[in-house]
Scaffold this active site. Structure first.
Site, PDB file in Angstrom:
ATOM      1  N   GLU A  28       0.624  -1.327   0.013  1.00  0.00           N
ATOM      2  CA  GLU A  28      -0.270  -0.282  -0.186  1.00  0.00           C
ATOM      3  C   GLU A  28       0.452   1.156  -0.248  1.00  0.00           C
ATOM      4  OE1 GLU A  28      -3.657   0.085  -0.442  1.00  0.00           O
ATOM      5  OE2 GLU A  28      -3.783  -2.308   0.072  1.00  0.00           O
ATOM      6  N   CYS A  48      -0.600   9.930   2.416  1.00  0.00           N
ATOM      7  CA  CYS A  48      -0.980   8.719   0.838  1.00  0.00           C
ATOM      8  C   CYS A  48      -1.661   9.321  -0.614  1.00  0.00           C
ATOM      9  CB  CYS A  48      -1.195   7.610   1.270  1.00  0.00           C
ATOM     10  SG  CYS A  48      -2.114   6.922   1.135  1.00  0.00           S
TER      11      CYS A  48
END
Ligand code: NAD
Length: 514
Positions: A216, A250
């Site tokens: 991820e 992110c």
């Protein structure tokens, strides 16, 4: 702050996890539900302590911490409510032999002992959310929060043994070297959240054991503001994404392409929203940059930019970690600000239409997210058709990560694999096909045994006629509900044939295709 977990403690923890997994206790659905509930109480009972730790790590405002803690609790509760149905065998339609004469099921097997490596920017959710999925799947897990959010890491390591079965879920602490050591062990699954460069080390280490690895990651996710966009709303929402967690997300907007026709208005509006969000640089309700190293990295990139700084991002005091959103216009793609993922509250703006923006985006590694601001469906479709990213939110930012039962994850350099809801359960689950066939099958399938006899096999080796004709062209292909010319012709011939047969009284019983 607690010291890092020693090598021998890590070895012991992993060996205990192996013994626990082999005992099968984490597979029991009642156990999974119980441990998920314990995880829920770990967060719910200690929300104030989490908020305090996040304040100490990131100066995170209570509002933002409560918002993400609520999301984490809801996700754990969703796992508790759903685990029983997720864990049920799937029954595929495997054909006459495998589903009608025999039985085929897909068992949801826990992969085994997992290793979860967390990132610092949402240290609690990015560690505990994958753990919820691992528990639901019936795995054991070694869990290593990021050492950079040290207060949150210490809190999780301290609370975990009080709430969770520590023989099944072991929290450890450590930095890069310690994580590398942990990765020398063979795990059955690794779930890593972090940066693309570090992911390469993690993937290299797990490749040695052929361990399935979910990555991820982040990347340079752009927003694209077209000439038809609601410019004020775009500026407000992009500004808010850069404000939240000080852009250390992110999924944050890394840079923004703005159509020349709306460029001036966008600059004026985003400056307005920045000033509003930061109370003209007076607010204390904004995260700081996580550490001096990252603050220096960001100010170094700003010093080298050839763009025009539109709003300075200066805070009321001189703390280098306090950086308000900084807007930089006239940025070219070779600018220092675009040399790597920004992961901070700086917004480079590039003047470009959506077609040029797409060319640029698709020439770079696939980002975790793309944000499209447009009111014209053909522009939206064009951007979707000419780019690829982990996810997309249209006319807003960040929010696709909150869509229930939708996978969250990257593609290419922004990651591989996904989680959230059922997707998280599936990530820690091996889909094991179980086929059981009856003894009497030999009556109809005796031909399969050697010595082989083609004549005996008869129809069994005959390949059926395909449902398409030789020589079809591109224009004959139809997708969706459309009829191909050949399909239409066959249907007409079929209907006429059946009609004629029925009329002449020759319609026999329908025979199955087996
Ligand atoms: P990072 O890659 O520096 O660290 C992540 C984890 O890896 C930490 O636990 C750290 O201890 C460990 N680590 C660091 N160096 C290592 C090494 N050499 N070998 C093995 N392990 C090592 O990431 P970060 O700074 O904590 O987080 C920021 C990055 O994470 C950004 O790139 C961001 O986009 C990304 N991110 C992605 C997601 C997502 O869900 N896709 C979420 C948050 C952050």
């Amino acid at each position: 702050m607690a010291s890092y977990t020693s090598k021998s403690e890590v070895d012991t923890a992993i060996s205990t996890l192996r013994t626990t997994f082999a005992s099968n206790r984490t597979k029991d659905l009642r156990y999974r539900k119980w441990q998920l509930k314990q995880l829920y109480w770990l967060v719910a009972d200690n929300t104030d302590a989490f908020i305090a730790a996040l304040k100490a790590d990131l100066n995170r405002p209570e509002f933002e911490s409560r918002f993400t803690t609520k999301g984490l609790l809801e996700e754990i509760e969703y796992h508790i409510d759903s685990v029983e149905s997720w864990a049920k065998d799937e029954v595929p339609n495997a054909g006459i032999i495998f589903s009608k004469l025999g039985k085929t099921t897909i068992r949801q097997e826990p992969r085994g002992v997992a290793f979860i490596i967390g990132a610092w920017n949402f240290p609690d959710s990015l560690t505990l959310h994958p753990l919820a999925s691992a528990i639901a799947a019936g795995c054991c897990a070694l869990v290593k929060p990021s050492e950079i959010a040290a207060h949150s890491a210490e809190l999780m390591c301290r609370l975990a043994p009080k709430y969770l079965d520590s023989e099944a879920y072991a929290f450890v602490s450590g930095g890069a070297a310690e994580t590398q050591y942990m990765l020398t062990h063979k795990f059955d699954h690794v779930f890593f959240t972090g940066s693309t460069p570090v992911a390469k080390h993690v993937a290299a280490a797990t490749a040695k054991h052929l361990t399935p690895t979910v990555l991820e990651l982040g990347g340079q996710g752009p927003a694209i503001v077209t000439k038809t966009a609601n410019v004020d709303l775009a500026a407000k929402r992009i500004g808010a994404a850069k404000f939240m967690n000080a852009g250390q997300i992110c999924l944050s907007v890394n840079h923004t392409f703005v159509h020349p026709d709306v460029h001036a208005k966008f600059l004026e509006r985003i400056k307005y929203w920045n000033d509003t969000f930061s109370s003209n640089g007076q607010t204390d309700e904004m995260c700081t940059i996580v550490n001096e190293r990252n603050a220096a990295r960001l100010s170094g990139m700003l010093e080298k930019t050839n763009g025009t700084v539109v709003s300075s991002g200066k805070s009321k005091d001189d703390n280098p970690k306090k950086l308000f959103p900084t807007i930089v216009s006239n940025v070219k793609m070779n600018d220092s600000l675009l040399s790597e993922e920004l992961f901070g509250p700086i917004l480079p703006i590039i003047e470009a239409d959506h077609i040029t923006a797409c060319k640029t985006v698709s020439s770079m590694p696939h980002p975790l997210a793309i944000y499209i601001f447009s009111t014209d469906q053909s522009e939206i479709d064009y951007i979707l058709d000419h780019t690829l990213s982990g996810g997309v939110t249209i006319n807003d930012t960040l929010l696709h990560a909150g869509a229930k039962e939708a996978p969250f994850g990257g593609v290419g350099d922004s990651g591989s694999g996904s989680y959230h809801g059922r997707y998280g359960f599936d990530t820690f689950t091996h889909k094991r096909t179980i086929v059981r066939l009856p003894d009497f099958l030999d009556i109809v399938m005796s031909f399969r045994y050697p010595p082989y006899n083609l004549a005996k096999a008869g129809l069994a080796l005959k390949v059926g006629k395909p449902k398409f004709k030789r020589g079809e062209k591109l224009e004959d292909q139809r997708v969706g509900k459309g009829w191909s010319r050949l399909g239409l012709l066959s249907a007409v011939v079929g209907v006429v044939g059946v009609g004629l047969a029925a009329w002449s009284g020759k319609l026999g019983p329908l025979v199955g295709d087996w």
